[in-house]
Design a protein around this motif. Structure first.
Motif, short mmCIF file in Angstrom:
data_model
loop_
_atom_site.label_atom_id
_atom_site.label_comp_id
_atom_site.label_asym_id
_atom_site.label_seq_id
_atom_site.Cartn_x
_atom_site.Cartn_y
_atom_site.Cartn_z
N UNK A 23 -17.68 -8.16 -8.93
CA UNK A 23 -18.24 -8.16 -7.68
C UNK A 23 -17.08 -7.84 -6.43
N UNK A 24 -16.06 -8.21 -6.75
CA UNK A 24 -14.81 -8.00 -5.75
C UNK A 24 -14.58 -6.43 -5.98
N UNK A 25 -14.53 -5.96 -7.05
CA UNK A 25 -14.38 -4.47 -7.18
C UNK A 25 -15.62 -3.78 -6.52
N UNK A 29 -15.47 -0.74 -3.24
CA UNK A 29 -16.22 0.31 -2.99
C UNK A 29 -17.07 0.29 -1.71
N UNK A 30 -17.51 -0.85 -1.43
CA UNK A 30 -18.63 -0.78 -0.38
C UNK A 30 -17.72 -0.81 0.90
N UNK A 31 -16.60 -1.28 1.21
CA UNK A 31 -15.56 -1.07 1.92
C UNK A 31 -15.02 0.43 2.46
N UNK A 32 -14.90 0.90 1.11
CA UNK A 32 -14.49 2.49 1.26
C UNK A 32 -15.55 3.44 1.73
N UNK A 33 -16.83 3.11 1.45
CA UNK A 33 -18.16 3.62 1.96
C UNK A 33 -18.02 3.50 3.41
N UNK A 34 -17.97 2.20 3.77
CA UNK A 34 -18.16 1.86 5.34
C UNK A 34 -16.97 2.32 6.29
N UNK A 60 -5.41 -0.90 -10.05
CA UNK A 60 -5.71 0.27 -10.58
C UNK A 60 -7.04 0.48 -10.98
N UNK A 61 -7.87 -0.45 -11.20
CA UNK A 61 -9.23 -0.36 -11.41
C UNK A 61 -10.00 0.06 -10.03
N UNK A 65 -12.30 3.68 -8.36
CA UNK A 65 -13.58 3.65 -8.05
C UNK A 65 -13.77 4.04 -6.42
N UNK A 66 -12.57 4.26 -5.74
CA UNK A 66 -12.65 4.48 -4.34
C UNK A 66 -11.94 5.98 -4.08
#
Length: 395
Positions: A23-25, A29-34, A60-61, A65-66
């Motif tokens: 969920x942290x990962x 991703x959500x912050x990158x989209x926002x 690294x992970x 994803x971003x």
């Protein structure tokens, strides 16, 4: 101003540890989209709540994803590591992220971590300074032979040049003591003020920044406030009542954890935990307007600073947490990054000229109506009359 998060992270002991890590990962991703600008990830090895032990592995992970968000170590506890190994890992991440990694360094916060490694907490800040000095020399391409009471290097060097020019951005943790400000001023580094909203951290803001500025001046430099980052808790919702309801989900567990590690929140017996949080004003539980007011308060105390970081403390459930970050991105970010200035000016300009613009638009429309009527009359030999209000044919 830029915006981001500081992710220790905090996860209650009754949650599935596999799920919260992923969920942290997902949060990154959500912050990158926002459109958030950066995220800093912590390093901890004990006490159960702060479950990321290697920010480098997590970064690294997350980088895979971003696309845009910058990712920092918040922070690597330098006394726990051989400094050559730290430097190599950061430069590898610099390449893997194509320059999106930031290097945050600190002495180590949890005494329990140091105890397990048999490190005397009284040595941690000195060792952090030793390691930081060496890492910066390695970043600059130096070959180092050095022996101390806790590491030994012989002709040590990096075998990868940095991807970033000249190397990744470096920041040091700063809370209450002047150690972070001293190092930032000496080495021309950024600062992560990790307790900006708490009373002691808030009171120390100006003093620690002033320390950094004074020491920088002694070295012929000036501190850049754009590299100053302040950390504070935020949870926002559409109403204050809804925000209060949301944080009841996890606030008690969070306060209990902090006090179990090192007592900081003196909650009077019988007082509601949310009422206490609101009374002592630890960050924001409220609306976007409350978040704006908190940042204005920090600006009034500190002056200009570059980045506002949310302390990601998981005091609300997952959906409410995502909604909080979304509301902040929609309504708080534009106030401080100036993205709506041109829109506001355009709107105001139209408002000032509304009567003129309305008259011109009506006159232009009527000219077209009259032109059409005249052309039809010339073609048919019959005069056509139109309604000037609607433009429809009436005869």
């Amino acid at each position: 101003m830029r915006h981001g998060i500081f992710l220790p992270p905090f996860h209650a002991l009754n949650e599935n540890p596999h799920n919260v890590l992923h969920r942290d990962l997902e949060l990154i991703e959500w912050l990158d989209q926002l459109g958030y600008h950066e995220a800093w990830i912590g390093e901890h090895h004990s006490a159960g709540f702060e479950t990321i032990s290697s920010p480098e592995l997590f970064i690294a992970a997350a980088a895979e994803r971003t696309k845009h968000i910058r990712l920092g170590t918040g922070v690597i506890s330098l006394p726990y590591h051989n400094p050559l190994m730290v430097a190599n890992r950061i430069i590898q991440l610099d390449h893997q992220t194509r320059g999106r990694v930031m290097f945050g360094a600190g002495p180590g916060l949890l005494a329990s971590d140091a105890m397990m490694l048999d490190i005397d907490p009284n040595t941690q800040r000195d060792r952090m300074e030793q390691a930081l000095d060496l890492i910066l020399r390695l970043f600059r391409g130096e070959v180092v032979t050095e022996k101390t009471d806790w590491y030994s290097l012989k002709e040590a060097r990096l075998h990868l040049l940095p991807y970033s020019d000249p190397f990744p951005e470096v920041a040091v943790a700063s809370a209450v003591t002047p150690s972070g400000g001293r190092l930032a001023g000496r080495y021309d580094l950024g600062m992560l003020c990790v307790a900006a909203a708490e009373t002691t951290g808030f009171d120390a803001l100006t003093a620690n920044w002033q320390t950094a500025c004074e020491i920088a001046a002694e070295h012929g430099r000036a501190m850049d406030p754009r590299r100053l980052r302040l950390v504070a808790p935020f949870h926002i919702a559409e109403t204050r009542d809804k925000a209060r309801e949301n944080v009841r989900f996890g606030m008690q567990a969070y306060v209990d954890y902090i006090n179990n590690n090192m007592p900081r929140f003196d909650v009077p017996p019988g007082e509601d935990i949310v009422d206490y949080w609101m009374r002592v004003k630890i960050g924001v539980v409220g609306t976007p307007d409350d978040a704006i007011a908190q940042i204005r308060k920090l600006q009034a105390k500190q002056g200009e600073f570059g980045v506002m970081l949310h302390m990601a403390n998981n005091i609300a459930d997952w959906e409410a947490t995502k909604r909080s970050y979304e509301l902040y991105a929609r309504y708080v970010m534009p106030v401080f990054d100036g993205t709506n200035v041109a829109r506001d000016e355009s709107y105001d300009w139209v408002t000032r000229h509304r009567d003129t613009l309305s008259r011109q638009r009506k006159e232009a429309a009527q000219r077209m109506i009259d032109k059409h009527a005249a052309e039809r009359a010339a073609k048919t030999g019959r005069k056509e009359v139109t309604d000037r209000r609607t433009g429809s044919l009436i005869s």
